[in-house]
Design an enzyme around this catalytic site. Sequence first.
Site, PDB file in Angstrom:
ATOM      1  N   ALA A  45       0.088  69.680 -12.611  1.00 40.83           N
ATOM      2  CA  ALA A  45      -0.611  68.559 -13.254  1.00 40.83           C
ATOM      3  C   ALA A  45      -0.278  67.170 -12.683  1.00 40.83           C
ATOM      4  O   ALA A  45      -1.194  66.438 -12.267  1.00 40.83           O
ATOM      5  CB  ALA A  45      -0.369  68.626 -14.762  1.00 40.83           C
ATOM      6  N   ARG A  87     -10.799  70.117 -11.022  1.00 36.54           N
ATOM      7  CA  ARG A  87     -10.174  71.102 -11.923  1.00 36.54           C
ATOM      8  C   ARG A  87     -10.245  70.551 -13.355  1.00 36.54           C
ATOM      9  O   ARG A  87     -10.074  69.344 -13.545  1.00 36.54           O
ATOM     10  CB  ARG A  87      -8.711  71.394 -11.525  1.00 36.54           C
ATOM     11  CG  ARG A  87      -8.605  72.103 -10.178  1.00 36.54           C
ATOM     12  CD  ARG A  87      -7.205  72.611  -9.917  1.00 36.54           C
ATOM     13  NE  ARG A  87      -6.894  73.794 -10.707  1.00 36.54           N
ATOM     14  CZ  ARG A  87      -5.672  74.330 -10.776  1.00 36.54           C
ATOM     15  NH1 ARG A  87      -4.670  73.786 -10.125  1.00 36.54           N
ATOM     16  NH2 ARG A  87      -5.462  75.417 -11.495  1.00 36.54           N
ATOM     17  N   ASP A 233       0.052  71.342 -18.764  1.00 26.33           N
ATOM     18  CA  ASP A 233      -1.127  70.745 -18.122  1.00 26.33           C
ATOM     19  C   ASP A 233      -1.854  69.785 -19.056  1.00 26.33           C
ATOM     20  O   ASP A 233      -2.511  68.852 -18.602  1.00 26.33           O
ATOM     21  CB  ASP A 233      -2.073  71.844 -17.647  1.00 26.33           C
ATOM     22  CG  ASP A 233      -1.482  72.527 -16.433  1.00 26.33           C
ATOM     23  OD1 ASP A 233      -0.677  73.459 -16.615  1.00 26.33           O
ATOM     24  OD2 ASP A 233      -1.771  72.078 -15.310  1.00 26.33           O
TER      25      ASP A 233
HETATM   26  O1  MRU Z   1      -2.774  76.213 -11.624  1.00 27.25           O
HETATM   27  P1  MRU Z   1      -1.579  75.327 -11.360  1.00 27.25           P
HETATM   28  O2  MRU Z   1      -0.625  75.904 -10.376  1.00 27.25           O
HETATM   29  O3  MRU Z   1      -1.995  73.915 -11.037  1.00 27.25           O
HETATM   30  O4  MRU Z   1      -0.819  75.281 -12.756  1.00 27.25           O
HETATM   31  C1  MRU Z   1       0.377  74.588 -12.849  1.00 27.25           C
HETATM   32  C2  MRU Z   1       1.024  74.690 -14.180  1.00 27.25           C
HETATM   33  O5  MRU Z   1       0.536  75.331 -15.091  1.00 27.25           O
HETATM   34  C3  MRU Z   1       2.268  73.862 -14.386  1.00 27.25           C
HETATM   35  O6  MRU Z   1       3.155  74.510 -15.253  1.00 27.25           O
HETATM   36  C4  MRU Z   1       1.885  72.501 -14.976  1.00 27.25           C
HETATM   37  O7  MRU Z   1       0.883  71.897 -14.208  1.00 27.25           O
HETATM   38  C5  MRU Z   1       3.036  71.590 -15.098  1.00 27.25           C
HETATM   39  S1  MRU Z   1       3.554  70.990 -13.555  1.00 27.25           S
HETATM   40  C6  MRU Z   1       4.795  69.866 -13.740  1.00 27.25           C
END
Ligand code: MRU
Length: 341
Positions: A45, A87, A233
Site C-alpha cells: 500500500a 489497483r 491496505d
Molecule cells: O497485493 P499486494 O502485494 O500489494 O498486497 C500487499 C499487502 O496486502 C500488504 O500487507 C499491505 O499493502 C501493507 S504493506 C505495508
Amino acid sequence: MTLEWTGNSVIFIDQRKLPLEEVYVECVNHTETYIAIKDMIVRGAPAIGASAAFGYVLGAMEFHGDFNSEKGIAHMKSVKEKLASSRPTAVNLFWALERMHKTFLGYISSGNILDILEREALAIAYEDIEVNKAIGKYGAELLRDGDTVLTHCNAGALATVDYGTALGVIRAAIEMGKKISVYADETRPYLQGARLTAWELMKDGVDVTLISDNMAGWVMSQGKIDAVVVGADRIAANGDVANKIGTYSVAVLAQRHGIPFYVAAPLSTIDLFTPTGKEIPIEERDHKEITHVQEVQVAPNNVKCYNPAFDVTPWNLITGIITEKGVVRPPYNMTLKKLFD
Ligand code: MRU
C-alpha cells in the site's frame, strides 16, 4: 531499494522477479508507472502511494503548455484518473493522488509547478520512511525480548519506500536490543511471504522461518507464536482491516489461541470515509495466479476459480492498530477518528 526518483523517471526493483533475480524497471511516463503498479512490479500500500505520486509528476512533465487552462487541468485530471485505476483496494493510492492533485490546483498558476509537484512527491516518499520508523518505535514496545512474531504477506521495506510497517516493528524491536524471531506465511497465491518477506528479512540477518499458509494454526497450537503483526491496505472507520487474502484466517486462528493480533499501518491507510469493511472494494485477480505456481500449471484446464486478492478482518479480532501516532485499541470508531484531531 523499492523505488528511486531520478528527476525524470522512477526506477523500481521488479518485485515479480524476486528473490531469484534482482532487476530494475525504469518508468519514464505516467502510463508506464500505471502499468508498474497494475502488474505488481511495485506493490504494497504505501509503496503504491509513493509510486503514484511520482507517476503524477511524470504525467505533468508530459504536458507542454499552460497548466492553468482547460486543457492543462483536463490533462492532470486524466493522469490522476489513469493512475487511480491501477489497483482498487489500497487507499494510499488515492490518498497520494489526492494530495498531488490538491497541490497542483493550489499552485496551478505559479511558474514552477513542476518543481513544486516533484517536491511534493519526494515529501510523500521521505515522510513514508519517517512514519514507518515511528510505527516501528511504538510497535516494538509491544514485543518482548525473545518473542516470535508471525506475519503474513509482505509489509516490509519492499511494500513501502523503506523500513516497512509490520516488518518495521520487528526491525525496531531488534534495533532496541530485543531478540525477535519471525515466522513468515508463504502467502498463496502470489507468494509475497515466501518471495519477499523471507528475502528481505534474511538480507537483514533476521531469524525467519517460512511456513505455508495452512501451517499457521498448527504452529500457533504448538506455542511457537507470541504475537501476529501484519500490514493493511485499507482500514475502515470502524477498524475493519483489508489486507492480503489469508489475513482474516490468521486473525481467527490468533483469537482461538489467545495470541495478540496487531495491524501496523500509517494514517494514510486509514479511510474514515469508508464506514466498515463491507464497503472496501476487494480486487480480484487473474485466475492463473491460482491455477499456476509461477509458470507451472498445477490445476486442470478450465477449472472454475475465485481469486480475491484481499480479505477483511473484522475490528473485533484486532488487538491494536499501530500507527505513527501511537497504538490505538477498540472502540476503533472512536480511537481512529481521534488520530486525525
Ligand atoms: O497485493 P499486494 O502485494 O500489494 O498486497 C500487499 C499487502 O496486502 C500488504 O500487507 C499491505 O499493502 C501493507 S504493506 C505495508
